[in-house]
Motif scaffolding. Sequence first.
Motif, PDB file in Angstrom:
ATOM      1  N   LYS A  46       3.752  30.556 -15.169  1.00  0.00           N
ATOM      2  CA  LYS A  46       4.433  30.976 -13.931  1.00  0.00           C
ATOM      3  C   LYS A  46       3.481  31.630 -12.934  1.00  0.00           C
ATOM      4  O   LYS A  46       3.383  31.202 -11.807  1.00  0.00           O
ATOM      5  CB  LYS A  46       5.572  31.945 -14.244  1.00  0.00           C
ATOM      6  CG  LYS A  46       6.628  31.411 -15.173  1.00  0.00           C
ATOM      7  CD  LYS A  46       7.506  30.419 -14.479  1.00  0.00           C
ATOM      8  CE  LYS A  46       8.632  30.013 -15.423  1.00  0.00           C
ATOM      9  NZ  LYS A  46       9.442  28.960 -14.897  1.00  0.00           N
ATOM     10  N   GLY A  47       2.835  32.723 -13.349  1.00  0.00           N
ATOM     11  CA  GLY A  47       1.966  33.448 -12.440  1.00  0.00           C
ATOM     12  C   GLY A  47       1.937  34.930 -12.755  1.00  0.00           C
ATOM     13  O   GLY A  47       2.257  35.353 -13.866  1.00  0.00           O
ATOM     14  N   SER A 136      13.246  49.959  -6.879  1.00  0.00           N
ATOM     15  CA  SER A 136      12.240  49.121  -7.510  1.00  0.00           C
ATOM     16  C   SER A 136      12.366  47.693  -6.988  1.00  0.00           C
ATOM     17  O   SER A 136      13.464  47.236  -6.700  1.00  0.00           O
ATOM     18  CB  SER A 136      12.445  49.156  -9.023  1.00  0.00           C
ATOM     19  OG  SER A 136      11.538  48.306  -9.678  1.00  0.00           O
ATOM     20  N   ARG A 137      11.226  47.023  -6.870  1.00  0.00           N
ATOM     21  CA  ARG A 137      11.208  45.623  -6.449  1.00  0.00           C
ATOM     22  C   ARG A 137      10.284  44.846  -7.373  1.00  0.00           C
ATOM     23  O   ARG A 137       9.255  45.353  -7.824  1.00  0.00           O
ATOM     24  CB  ARG A 137      10.737  45.477  -4.999  1.00  0.00           C
ATOM     25  CG  ARG A 137      11.649  46.133  -3.983  1.00  0.00           C
ATOM     26  CD  ARG A 137      13.022  45.485  -3.993  1.00  0.00           C
ATOM     27  NE  ARG A 137      13.941  46.043  -3.038  1.00  0.00           N
ATOM     28  CZ  ARG A 137      14.835  46.980  -3.300  1.00  0.00           C
ATOM     29  NH1 ARG A 137      14.899  47.518  -4.502  1.00  0.00           N
ATOM     30  NH2 ARG A 137      15.679  47.398  -2.389  1.00  0.00           N
ATOM     31  N   GLU A 138      10.667  43.596  -7.621  1.00  0.00           N
ATOM     32  CA  GLU A 138       9.907  42.726  -8.517  1.00  0.00           C
ATOM     33  C   GLU A 138       9.731  41.367  -7.841  1.00  0.00           C
ATOM     34  O   GLU A 138      10.661  40.854  -7.213  1.00  0.00           O
ATOM     35  CB  GLU A 138      10.694  42.570  -9.813  1.00  0.00           C
ATOM     36  CG  GLU A 138      10.114  41.614 -10.808  1.00  0.00           C
ATOM     37  CD  GLU A 138      11.053  41.415 -11.982  1.00  0.00           C
ATOM     38  OE1 GLU A 138      11.241  40.251 -12.376  1.00  0.00           O
ATOM     39  OE2 GLU A 138      11.599  42.416 -12.501  1.00  0.00           O
ATOM     40  N   PHE A 139       8.523  40.797  -7.943  1.00  0.00           N
ATOM     41  CA  PHE A 139       8.293  39.464  -7.407  1.00  0.00           C
ATOM     42  C   PHE A 139       7.193  38.779  -8.200  1.00  0.00           C
ATOM     43  O   PHE A 139       6.452  39.407  -8.945  1.00  0.00           O
ATOM     44  CB  PHE A 139       7.951  39.506  -5.914  1.00  0.00           C
ATOM     45  CG  PHE A 139       6.660  40.192  -5.578  1.00  0.00           C
ATOM     46  CD1 PHE A 139       5.491  39.466  -5.407  1.00  0.00           C
ATOM     47  CD2 PHE A 139       6.609  41.565  -5.428  1.00  0.00           C
ATOM     48  CE1 PHE A 139       4.296  40.101  -5.097  1.00  0.00           C
ATOM     49  CE2 PHE A 139       5.425  42.198  -5.109  1.00  0.00           C
ATOM     50  CZ  PHE A 139       4.264  41.456  -4.949  1.00  0.00           C
ATOM     51  N   LEU A 140       7.107  37.465  -8.030  1.00  0.00           N
ATOM     52  CA  LEU A 140       6.147  36.637  -8.733  1.00  0.00           C
ATOM     53  C   LEU A 140       5.141  36.068  -7.744  1.00  0.00           C
ATOM     54  O   LEU A 140       5.521  35.531  -6.702  1.00  0.00           O
ATOM     55  CB  LEU A 140       6.877  35.492  -9.447  1.00  0.00           C
ATOM     56  CG  LEU A 140       5.989  34.517 -10.233  1.00  0.00           C
ATOM     57  CD1 LEU A 140       5.487  35.168 -11.518  1.00  0.00           C
ATOM     58  CD2 LEU A 140       6.767  33.240 -10.542  1.00  0.00           C
ATOM     59  N   ILE A 141       3.849  36.165  -8.096  1.00  0.00           N
ATOM     60  CA  ILE A 141       2.793  35.494  -7.352  1.00  0.00           C
ATOM     61  C   ILE A 141       2.457  34.251  -8.169  1.00  0.00           C
ATOM     62  O   ILE A 141       1.844  34.358  -9.225  1.00  0.00           O
ATOM     63  CB  ILE A 141       1.535  36.393  -7.194  1.00  0.00           C
ATOM     64  CG1 ILE A 141       1.920  37.718  -6.522  1.00  0.00           C
ATOM     65  CG2 ILE A 141       0.459  35.659  -6.415  1.00  0.00           C
ATOM     66  CD1 ILE A 141       0.827  38.762  -6.579  1.00  0.00           C
ATOM     67  N   PRO A 142       2.920  33.076  -7.728  1.00  0.00           N
ATOM     68  CA  PRO A 142       2.760  31.876  -8.556  1.00  0.00           C
ATOM     69  C   PRO A 142       1.305  31.449  -8.689  1.00  0.00           C
ATOM     70  O   PRO A 142       0.499  31.653  -7.784  1.00  0.00           O
ATOM     71  CB  PRO A 142       3.581  30.819  -7.828  1.00  0.00           C
ATOM     72  CG  PRO A 142       3.758  31.319  -6.445  1.00  0.00           C
ATOM     73  CD  PRO A 142       3.595  32.809  -6.477  1.00  0.00           C
TER      74      PRO A 142
END
Length: 144
Positions: A46-47, A136-142
């Motif tokens: 995924k990343g 809180s914040r969550e994200f993906l760097i692919p």
Amino acid sequence: MSFKIRYVDEYPQWDALPVASLRHFPFTEDDYKPYTQFRLCFLAGKGLLVRGWAFENLVNADVFADSKEPLLTDSCLSIAMNFYPETSGKALLFTMNKNNVIEAMVFGDGKPAQRIPFVAEVKEYQGEDNQGIFWSREFLIPTQ
């Protein structure tokens, strides 16, 4: 600061990952420096999965996605990452606010910061635990 990032095969148990506590607040001149932390992991196939927490109850969130205002005027979570410090003075800076706006920039090597296109699905969390009220914040760097 050097920080090891774990590689995981499935969505992580966040409490099991190392904590990067932020103690340097270069964008503010006042004494308001809420406890802030990040946890990161490489998610197989995924990343880079990034989650930040800010423990504050007086959140300022005036910037929205269509705004040209810099996020640094808001309460925000910022993380700078240089994956190759031995060979590059450049780093990626990701900044996000409580309105789920994310800015991505490249900076370093004595050049002005430059915005780069970045769109991510953001997961949002808020609540209270033994450290206090948080958002809180969550994200993906692919990787692709």
